[in-house]
Write a protein that holds these residues in place. Sequence first.
Motif, PDB file in Angstrom:
ATOM      1  N   GLU A   1      18.055  45.842  47.195  1.00 26.51           N
ATOM      2  CA  GLU A   1      18.685  46.389  48.246  1.00 26.51           C
ATOM      3  C   GLU A   1      17.511  47.121  49.104  1.00 26.51           C
ATOM      4  O   GLU A   1      17.536  48.433  48.847  1.00 26.51           O
ATOM      5  CB  GLU A   1      19.748  47.175  47.962  1.00 26.51           C
ATOM      6  CG  GLU A   1      20.780  46.363  47.024  1.00 26.51           C
ATOM      7  CD  GLU A   1      21.782  45.631  47.943  1.00 26.51           C
ATOM      8  OE1 GLU A   1      21.650  45.903  49.227  1.00 26.51           O
ATOM      9  OE2 GLU A   1      22.573  44.875  47.755  1.00 26.51           O
TER      10      GLU A   1
ATOM     11  N   ARG B   1      19.013  40.833  43.076  1.00 29.11           N
ATOM     12  CA  ARG B   1      19.090  41.087  44.499  1.00 29.11           C
ATOM     13  C   ARG B   1      18.600  42.338  44.807  1.00 29.11           C
ATOM     14  O   ARG B   1      18.798  43.530  44.049  1.00 29.11           O
ATOM     15  CB  ARG B   1      20.554  41.292  45.016  1.00 29.11           C
ATOM     16  CG  ARG B   1      20.971  41.906  46.335  1.00 29.11           C
ATOM     17  CD  ARG B   1      22.264  41.530  46.688  1.00 29.11           C
ATOM     18  NE  ARG B   1      22.581  42.349  47.845  1.00 29.11           N
ATOM     19  CZ  ARG B   1      23.532  41.973  48.882  1.00 29.11           C
ATOM     20  NH1 ARG B   1      23.961  40.631  48.775  1.00 29.11           N
ATOM     21  NH2 ARG B   1      23.789  42.582  49.945  1.00 29.11           N
TER      22      ARG B   1
ATOM     23  N   THR C   1      16.799  42.998  52.621  1.00 32.24           N
ATOM     24  CA  THR C   1      17.753  42.497  51.471  1.00 32.24           C
ATOM     25  C   THR C   1      16.883  41.269  50.924  1.00 32.24           C
ATOM     26  O   THR C   1      17.128  40.182  51.815  1.00 32.24           O
ATOM     27  CB  THR C   1      19.108  42.313  51.639  1.00 32.24           C
ATOM     28  OG1 THR C   1      19.835  43.394  52.343  1.00 32.24           O
ATOM     29  CG2 THR C   1      19.952  41.922  50.695  1.00 32.24           C
TER      30      THR C   1
END
Length: 265
Positions: A131, A129, A113
Motif C-alpha cells: 500500500e 499487496r 499500489t
Amino acid sequence: MADPRTSRSSDGLGSASPAPAVTRAAAVMEALAASPSGRLTLSDLARELGIPKSSTSNLLLALEEARLISRQGTDFTLGRKLVELGAAYLSRLDEVQEFYRYCEQAPTLSGETVRIAMLDGSNVIYLARYEGHPAVRLTSNIGDKMPVSLCAVGKVLIARLHDHDIEAMFPDDLRLPVMTPKSLSTGAQLKAQIKTIREKGYAFEDEESTTGVVCLAVAVPTRGAHGPSLGLSVTALKATYSDEQGSRMVKELQELAHSLGNPMG
C-alpha cells in the motif's frame, strides 16, 4: 422428486475420494468462500455436498471445533483459523518477503499500489499487496480471485502459456466476465492482446476491471521446474497516469521480477 440434472449421487461429494471427509470439509469451506453473503445454513451445505443433514451436521461440528468455520445463529461462516493458516503459508514464500522489501525502497513503486499474484487456472489469486498509494482502494485485496481476462497480471501470465493451451481455455466465441464497458468480452479479444503482451514483455489494463483505474503487470521468471507462476502488477489512477510514469513502473516491476525469479543474480 429431485431434478436428475442437478442432484448428486446418493453417496454425495467425496464418495470416490480416498478420504471423503477431507474432500467434503474442503467443499464446505469453498462453498462458504463462494457465497455472496459469506454465510450458508446447514440445509444449504447439505445440498451442496449431496449428503444427509445428519452427516453434514457432524462435519460442521468438527470444522467448528477446529476453528475452520464459525457458527452465527443458524448460519455458518469461514473461521479465523483460516487467516492464521493463510498467513503461515505466505510467510514461508520468500517471494512475498522480497516483494515487500523491494517495494518499500523503489523510487516509483514505493508510492503506488503494487500486488503479487499467482496463476490458478483461469483466475489469479492475490498473495500480497503493498500500500503505497492509499487513493487506489477499489482494486483486489489479498486472497481475492480475479478472472485472468479482467486484470493485467492475469493476461501477462496467460501469455506465457503455449498457444494450444490458450486456445483450449479461450476459444474465440467464449464469453468472458465483464465488469466495465472496457472489459474484454470474448476469447478472441483476449488472444488479440496476448500477441502485443508477448512483444512488449508486459501487460496493460485500461479500466477493464475498475472504471478510472489502469494497471501494468509483468511475469516473474519461473523459479525451478515446479515453481509457482507468479506475476507483479501496479495500479494507478487513470486521471493522473502518464506514459512516462508507466515506463518507470514497468522498469521497476521488471527489476523486481528478475530479483524474485533469479535470487542469486
